[in-house]
Design an enzyme around this catalytic site. Structure first.
Site, PDB file in Angstrom:
ATOM      1  N   LYS A 178       3.021  -1.750  -9.391  1.00  0.00           N
ATOM      2  CA  LYS A 178       3.028  -0.286  -9.395  1.00  0.00           C
ATOM      3  C   LYS A 178       4.414   0.291  -9.665  1.00  0.00           C
ATOM      4  CE  LYS A 178       5.379   0.572  -5.618  1.00  0.00           C
ATOM      5  NZ  LYS A 178       5.320  -0.131  -4.406  1.00  0.00           N
ATOM      6  N   ARG A 228      13.141   7.376  -6.276  1.00  0.00           N
ATOM      7  CA  ARG A 228      14.048   6.740  -7.226  1.00  0.00           C
ATOM      8  C   ARG A 228      13.378   6.340  -8.536  1.00  0.00           C
ATOM      9  NH1 ARG A 228      15.985   2.674  -2.543  1.00  0.00           N
ATOM     10  NH2 ARG A 228      13.722   2.413  -2.527  1.00  0.00           N
ATOM     11  N   GLY A 255       0.820  -1.198   0.000  1.00  0.00           N
ATOM     12  CA  GLY A 255       0.000   0.000   0.000  1.00  0.00           C
ATOM     13  C   GLY A 255       0.848   1.238   0.000  1.00  0.00           C
ATOM     14  N   ASP A 305      -0.929   3.077  -4.474  1.00  0.00           N
ATOM     15  CA  ASP A 305       0.516   2.915  -4.403  1.00  0.00           C
ATOM     16  C   ASP A 305       1.179   3.462  -5.679  1.00  0.00           C
ATOM     17  OD1 ASP A 305       2.869   2.171  -3.226  1.00  0.00           O
ATOM     18  OD2 ASP A 305       2.356   0.068  -3.010  1.00  0.00           O
TER      19      ASP A 305
END
Lengths: 348, 348
Positions: A200, A270, A145, A261
């Site tokens: 994700k 990143r 999440g 997410d």
């Protein structure tokens, strides 16, 4: 509730961030660095602060080097696995066998492993297989999440999902960890949660590409444009839904965890950075060089999922035309093609 | 393709933005202001630029005041309806009856109307009813999907959906309007697209609340936090899916349009602003005062959808506990309760 002993193995940002809610709840918290974390633990011992966080740990957190793991695990009530996806096998081989019987594990590691037949399995599934081979039983749970570690440290309101096989374990882990700002959903759908939150990463990279493309077009300091981000975001929700469906895990709750997410990961550091660099025109080697030293789980998961669905497509089990975005990301990463989002494929 | 005559009625930002792709495709474009747009049209005539855009219109766009509507409509091949949701009845009563028979209409107006029995209908459905009552036939189509007008003007890559009853009309409208940056999906699912894109307004307001709450907590100039935005975003996708389902329109494509549009709307201006102000602690009257002069469709749609589902819940057709986010937004707007996001409701 009873005060427990919470052992966190891996002092990366997410593992370390979980020291905050658990210690604030009054539990004993032992943060154990891996062999890569020696300097982090040294600094925590000296300053009481993780080098990547601006806020010090709550007082009383105890710090251990990896050589002291067995000491740290003494009388543990729960173990949090805080390794990155690059430490998955080490965690299986070195840590899991040392965990006292019956002590539940909660892992933060996100990712999917592709098998030769094109199947994708999550890390909890992978670890369960490994434990079975070793003849040990571990109660494996995972957290997924939208949650960036530094915002958790800042007590930003956060909603996550804990998943595992045993609902009573999950209720207990929730009780240990929940605070006024850390809200925990629990579910036994491990495959669903872990697939959603692994995917994700690859798709957040895809959304971030458009930011880089616009910077190339309008200048690095130009205002953010959202039409193109949103178009890729919408396409990403379609492809993620189809991938969840392939795992028999396309539910409204799993989608919400994955899309939430995805939303946070587009902004989360990143993955965004590498996407922007690729969008600006760097190839993947140049982008990785620019970001030397950071772990890029998004690259791993995108390549693995692409490899898996190419195999499944070869077997006639799915249509690659349903995944134009992922295919393009994979081509960028593996064939170094230039970023050229296939917009018109999204309207077919 | 044959060059056509495209008439845009309403010179707000979105209607006016559509002059760019259509004129760039070489069509004759006539932009007609409503009675509220007199000054905009005056300025366009003087400067060739819309007062809200930094880029001038493509050369050759023709400008009309509302008194010249009949002239503008002469030999029209298509009409774009560019009124806001506050001009829906005016568009039905004044514009639709004047449109030459057989000329297709494409509207940008977003919203839902709640009926006494708790049903929600979209503007195309509402207009079709009105036209039926008047005994006129109009080929009504609509555009939805993530597209902010100023980014369209800047030629940002944009993917939208055109919806209508007749697929041949839609193919034609797509041919007229599509460019290298304006990508058009077509679908006959009018209810699905229009419901998805109307709902996003109310839910974007909800996501923006968390930005204001964090500004109150950490300072107005504090860095954006995303955990809380993402938690609300995830919950919004759940509630939007359930609302689409109530209309029999819960498909992967409709969801993608709605979620993409939600993504862009969180960043898109007025809705974000009012959400932030409410999150900071202003009540709705104070927030509206601060934003005097801007149209706030998000408030209208949130109130209407909430009213509709309260009626349906009263009849036992749904469970209000499935919509904790919308209920809280409605309480903020109609009962002026303080913002207090029901986080734990999201984990049930």
């Amino acid at each position: 509730m009873k005060k427990e002993i919470v052992v966190i193995v891996g002092s990366g940002m997410m593992g370390s961030a979980l020291a905050f809610p658990s210690r604030e709840n009054g539990h004993t918290v032992r943060l154990v660095g891996t062999h890569l974390d020696k300097e982090i633990i040294d600094e925590c011992r000296k300053t009481g602060k993780h080098p990547k966080f601006s806020t010090p740990f709550p007082s009383g957190v105890e710090y251990y080097q990896i050589e002291e793991l067995d000491d740290a695990l003494k009388n543990a009530d729960m173990v949090i696995g805080g390794v990155s996806s690059f430490g998955v096998d080490w965690f299986a081989d070195y840590v899991l066998p040392r965990i006292p019987k019956g002590v539940p594990v909660l892992t933060v590691t996100k990712g999917l492993i592709d098998l030769q037949d094109g199947s994708l399995i999550s890390y909890p599934e992978y670890w369960e297989q490994k434990c079975k081979e070793k003849g040990i039983a571990v109660d494996l749970n995972a957290v997924g999440g939208p949650c960036t570690s530094y915002e958790l440290v800042a007590h930003d309101q956060t909603v996550v999902s804990f998943c595992g096989r045993n609902i009573d374990t999950l209720k207990h882990l929730k009780e240990v960890m929940q605070t006024s700002y850390y809200h925990i959903n629990i579910t036994t759908d491990v495959i669903g949660i872990e697939t959603a939150v692994a995917l994700k990463n690859g798709y957040a990279l895809a959304v971030a590409l458009t930011i880089g493309v616009n910077q190339k077009e309008y200048g690095i300091d130009s205002e953010l444009h959202y039409n193109s981000q949103a178009a890729v975001f919408g396409q990403a929700t379609k492809e993620m839904t189809k991938l969840l469906s392939l795992r028999g895990a396309d539910t409204i709750d799993n989608r919400a965890v994955g899309f939430g997410d995805l939303y946070v990961t587009v902004y989360g550091g990143r993955t965004r950075l590498v996407g922007i660099l690729l969008g600006r025109g760097l190839d993947i080697d140049q982008a990785q060089k620019e970001l030397s030293g950071v772990t890029l789980e998004s690259l791993v998961v995108a390549r693995r999922v692409a490899r898996a669905i190419r195999i499944k497509a070869g077997k006639g089990e799915l249509d690659l035309n349903d995944f134009p975005l992922l295919m393009h990301v994979d081509d960028i990463l593996t064939k170094k093609v230039k970023v050229d989002i296939p917009w018109d494929e999204f309207t077919k």
